[in-house]
Design an enzyme around this catalytic site. Structure first.
Site, PDB file in Angstrom:
ATOM      1  N   GLU A 262       0.890  -1.172   0.000  1.00 23.79           N
ATOM      2  CA  GLU A 262       0.000   0.000   0.000  1.00 23.79           C
ATOM      3  C   GLU A 262       0.918   1.210   0.000  1.00 23.79           C
ATOM      4  O   GLU A 262       1.594   1.478   0.998  1.00 23.79           O
ATOM      5  CB  GLU A 262      -0.901   0.005   1.247  1.00 23.79           C
ATOM      6  CG  GLU A 262      -1.847  -1.185   1.358  1.00 23.79           C
ATOM      7  CD  GLU A 262      -3.009  -1.125   0.378  1.00 23.79           C
ATOM      8  OE1 GLU A 262      -3.113  -0.164  -0.406  1.00 23.79           O
ATOM      9  OE2 GLU A 262      -3.811  -2.075   0.371  1.00 23.79           O
ATOM     10  N   CYS A 296      -2.056   9.165   2.640  1.00 22.79           N
ATOM     11  CA  CYS A 296      -1.781   8.649   1.289  1.00 22.79           C
ATOM     12  C   CYS A 296      -2.879   9.048   0.323  1.00 22.79           C
ATOM     13  O   CYS A 296      -2.641   9.221  -0.861  1.00 22.79           O
ATOM     14  CB  CYS A 296      -1.635   7.128   1.344  1.00 22.79           C
ATOM     15  SG  CYS A 296      -3.038   6.306   2.089  1.00 22.79           S
TER      16      CYS A 296
HETATM   17  P1  NAD Z   1       8.604   4.703   4.414  1.00 24.71           P
HETATM   18  O1  NAD Z   1       8.535   3.931   3.153  1.00 24.71           O
HETATM   19  O2  NAD Z   1       9.799   5.564   4.621  1.00 24.71           O
HETATM   20  O3  NAD Z   1       8.539   3.744   5.684  1.00 24.71           O
HETATM   21  C1  NAD Z   1       7.465   2.854   5.891  1.00 24.71           C
HETATM   22  C2  NAD Z   1       7.958   1.718   6.791  1.00 24.71           C
HETATM   23  O4  NAD Z   1       8.940   0.981   6.074  1.00 24.71           O
HETATM   24  C3  NAD Z   1       8.621   2.177   8.078  1.00 24.71           C
HETATM   25  O5  NAD Z   1       8.333   1.277   9.123  1.00 24.71           O
HETATM   26  C4  NAD Z   1      10.103   2.115   7.723  1.00 24.71           C
HETATM   27  O6  NAD Z   1      10.951   1.971   8.846  1.00 24.71           O
HETATM   28  C5  NAD Z   1      10.126   0.879   6.841  1.00 24.71           C
HETATM   29  N1  NAD Z   1      11.263   0.814   5.912  1.00 24.71           N
HETATM   30  C6  NAD Z   1      11.948   1.842   5.346  1.00 24.71           C
HETATM   31  N2  NAD Z   1      12.939   1.365   4.563  1.00 24.71           N
HETATM   32  C7  NAD Z   1      12.874  -0.006   4.629  1.00 24.71           C
HETATM   33  C8  NAD Z   1      13.621  -1.070   4.036  1.00 24.71           C
HETATM   34  N3  NAD Z   1      14.650  -0.840   3.228  1.00 24.71           N
HETATM   35  N4  NAD Z   1      13.266  -2.332   4.329  1.00 24.71           N
HETATM   36  C9  NAD Z   1      12.216  -2.596   5.139  1.00 24.71           C
HETATM   37  N5  NAD Z   1      11.486  -1.621   5.737  1.00 24.71           N
HETATM   38  C10 NAD Z   1      11.793  -0.344   5.477  1.00 24.71           C
HETATM   39  O7  NAD Z   1       7.263   5.560   4.486  1.00 24.71           O
HETATM   40  P2  NAD Z   1       6.829   6.598   5.607  1.00 24.71           P
HETATM   41  O8  NAD Z   1       7.556   7.880   5.370  1.00 24.71           O
HETATM   42  O9  NAD Z   1       6.914   5.979   6.957  1.00 24.71           O
HETATM   43  O10 NAD Z   1       5.272   6.767   5.289  1.00 24.71           O
HETATM   44  C11 NAD Z   1       4.785   7.643   4.365  1.00 24.71           C
HETATM   45  C12 NAD Z   1       4.428   6.945   3.074  1.00 24.71           C
HETATM   46  O11 NAD Z   1       3.464   5.908   3.317  1.00 24.71           O
HETATM   47  C13 NAD Z   1       3.774   7.860   2.066  1.00 24.71           C
HETATM   48  O12 NAD Z   1       4.311   7.649   0.784  1.00 24.71           O
HETATM   49  C14 NAD Z   1       2.307   7.434   2.094  1.00 24.71           C
HETATM   50  O13 NAD Z   1       1.598   7.727   0.918  1.00 24.71           O
HETATM   51  C15 NAD Z   1       2.425   5.987   2.350  1.00 24.71           C
HETATM   52  N6  NAD Z   1       1.160   5.452   2.884  1.00 24.71           N
HETATM   53  C16 NAD Z   1       0.378   4.672   2.071  1.00 24.71           C
HETATM   54  C17 NAD Z   1      -0.851   4.200   2.526  1.00 24.71           C
HETATM   55  C18 NAD Z   1      -1.733   3.337   1.651  1.00 24.71           C
HETATM   56  O14 NAD Z   1      -2.596   2.654   2.201  1.00 24.71           O
HETATM   57  N7  NAD Z   1      -1.566   3.333   0.342  1.00 24.71           N
HETATM   58  C19 NAD Z   1      -1.268   4.485   3.826  1.00 24.71           C
HETATM   59  C20 NAD Z   1      -0.453   5.278   4.624  1.00 24.71           C
HETATM   60  C21 NAD Z   1       0.771   5.750   4.145  1.00 24.71           C
END
Ligand code: NAD
Length: 504
Positions: A262, A296
């Site tokens: 997502e 998002c």
């Molecule tokens: P992010 O991708 O930086 O991090 C999300 C999660 O992934 C965190 O727990 C982070 O620690 C982990 N992560 C980061 N790098 C990783 C790796 N290499 N391997 C494994 N895990 C890793 O995103 P964010 O800044 O925390 O959240 C914001 C983003 O989430 C925005 O782009 C938003 O649109 C998206 N989002 C999407 C939805 C949806 O349902 N489509 C809902 C909420 C947020």
């Protein structure tokens, strides 16, 4: 050990214990300390020691063993459902406590964090009902057999979540994964780990067998990536940014492991000239500025029919300017601080770059530097005009309270512009003409379309992102199936043995 700062209230301090949950044990993490910062003041309120790669291994092994030894994976579905019901009720009973922790950690308003807690409670209860009523199938036999299709647990599920709606994101993954008979290793975000730990305490108290759920806060690059790569993890469900999701999809492909993603969005909101303007103004305002735009599905690209472009923009700007910026604990706050100063600064940089590229700021556009707001991660509701849909500010996800307004003349041109995006998450349509609304809804490439409303959710309605917005579906009854392996069983009913090979 509790490491909460002295200014944190005593009732909250108990929920800020420096412990992570690994394989049924509460332990102090051996990883680096994470300083949790109150976004409304910029002050550190607690320290939590992160998990390590070794903790991931322990959690995965313990989860796998717990599912077997506790009988969770083979438990009668109504008995499993009863535990999930108890968790849902515990989350509801503790909604105030959950909201307080999450507001401190993310800066969100208490109204929003309480709603997120209630959403999580409902998710656990819905998934309990879904699994309890989920039948297998007797398929039509095409030979002398009885043929069945059943669903089996997958094993250990890795659940990686972002900071913007923690408890709701957690529940959306943990509840259906547990319902399907799996164990779960959750990896909450560094910027907001506390509420997932609190959820684990409530699961524990509600009688979830020890070891079935682990919560491992820590950096994505180490803890998250180790979890995805771990051979004992059968599936990963991830919510977060598109570039992270794409990277994890590659890792999953190497293991031939299913992954649900997502991801981000840049959702169009379309207002036709026959819309109920009052309804549209309120909906558009809420769609982009609630949650400080850190959503998002934020309706960040606002397409206005040229006949109403000037008047609608003027009224939208007036209302945006009246929104009250303040801490999430103040009941009169409309727009709370952003998650972190660093994130706020990246939002400000994107707005500044758009202005340098020719955009005009109609409201907002500058970091508050005076008074009570100066220390927090605040950014005001911002509306930009004089932009083209191809500009970076219209194409890239900002994840802040920033909207662009663009005029359109005819439906074909509109649909082309709205679909001209790498994302395909959501869309809002405002019109009194339901034929037009449905025609446009069908033409827009998005997983969810709202007509004359926006940003409404229901756990019973599936949620999907297209293109760079994701892969796979969450929510809905079938969410439980997403965490199951389908198995076919042939039971022979013939009276005579096979004659194969008897001719020779
Ligand atoms: P992010 O991708 O930086 O991090 C999300 C999660 O992934 C965190 O727990 C982070 O620690 C982990 N992560 C980061 N790098 C990783 C790796 N290499 N391997 C494994 N895990 C890793 O995103 P964010 O800044 O925390 O959240 C914001 C983003 O989430 C925005 O782009 C938003 O649109 C998206 N989002 C999407 C939805 C949806 O349902 N489509 C809902 C909420 C947020």
């Amino acid at each position: 050990m509790t490491l909460a700062a002295p200014h944190v209230s005593a009732s909250l301090t108990a929920d800020l214990t420096d412990e992570i949950y690994v394989g049924g044990s509460w332990i102090r993490g051996a990883g680096d300390p994470i300083e949790s910062i109150d976004p409304s003041s910029g002050e550190v309120f607690a320290t939590l020691h992160a998990a390590t790669a070794e903790d991931v291994d322990t959690a995965v092994r313990s989860g796998s063993a717990a599912a077997r030894v506790s009988g969770w994976s083979t438990m009668l579905l109504h008995e499993r459902a009863a535990v999930l019901h108890r968790i849902g009720n515990a989350v509801e009973d503790n909604a105030g406590r959950i909201a307080a922790v999450q507001t401190l950690d993310t800066g969100k308003t208490l109204t929003e964090t309480r709603a997120l807690a209630m959403s999580a409670a409902n998710t656990f209860r819905y998934m309990a009902a879904a699994v309890e009523t989920m039948d297998g199938a007797l398929t039509t036999p095409r030979g002398p057999w009885m043929t069945m299709s059943t669903h089996e647990p997958m094993g250990v599920i890795g659940a990686i979540t972002p900071w913007n709606s923690p408890i709701a994101s957690d529940a959306q993954k943990i509840a259906p994964a547990l319902a399907a008979g799996n164990a779960v290793v959750a990896k909450p975000p560094v910027w907001a780990p506390w509420v997932t730990l609190l959820l684990a305490r409530l699961c524990d108290e509600a009688g979830l067998p020890a070891g079935l759920l682990s919560v491992l806060p820590g950096p994505g690059r180490t803890v998250g990536e180790t979890l995805v790569r771990h051979p004992g993890v059968a599936k990963v469900t991830f919510t977060g940014g598109t570039s992270t999701g794409r990277h994890l999809a590659h890792l999953a492909a190497d293991k031939l492991m299913p992954i649900t993603l997502e991801l981000g969005g840049k959702s169009p909101t379309i207002v036709y000239d026959d819309a109920d303007i009052e309804r549209a103004l309120q909906g558009v305002l809420y769609g982009i500025f609630s949650s400080s735009g850190q959503s998002c599905i934020a309706g960040s690209r606002i397409f206005l029919h040229r006949n109403i472009f000037e008047s609608f923009t003027t009224q939208l700007v007036e209302r945006a300017q009246r929104l009250r910026l303040g801490p999430g604990t103040d009941p009169s706050t409309d727009v709370a601080p952003m998650i972190a100063l660093r994130h706020r600064d990246s939002v400000a940089d994107m707005v500044d770059a758009a202005v340098a590229n020719g955009a005009t700021v109609l409201c907002g556009g500058a970091i508050p530097t005076e008074g009570a707001l100066a220390g927090g991660a605040y950014y005001p509701p911002t509306v930009l005009t004089d932009v083209r849909n191809s500009d970076a500010i219209c194409q890239e996800e900002i994840f802040g309270p920033v909207a662009v307004v663009l005029p359109f003349d005819d439906d074909l041109d509109l649909v082309e512009q709205a679909n001209d995006s790498v994302y395909g998450l959501a869309c809002g349509i405002w019109t009194e003409d339901y034929r037009r609304a449905l025609r446009t809804a069908k033409s827009i490439d998005a997983g969810t379309v709202w007509i004359n409303t926006y940003k409404q959710f229901s756990i019973s309605t599936p949620f999907t992102g297209l293109r760079d917005s994701g892969l796979g579906t969450e929510k809905g009854r079938d969410a439980v199936r997403q965490y199951s392996n389908q198995k076919s069983i042939y039971l022979d009913l013939s009276d005579t043995p096979s004659t194969w090979g008897r001719n020779r």
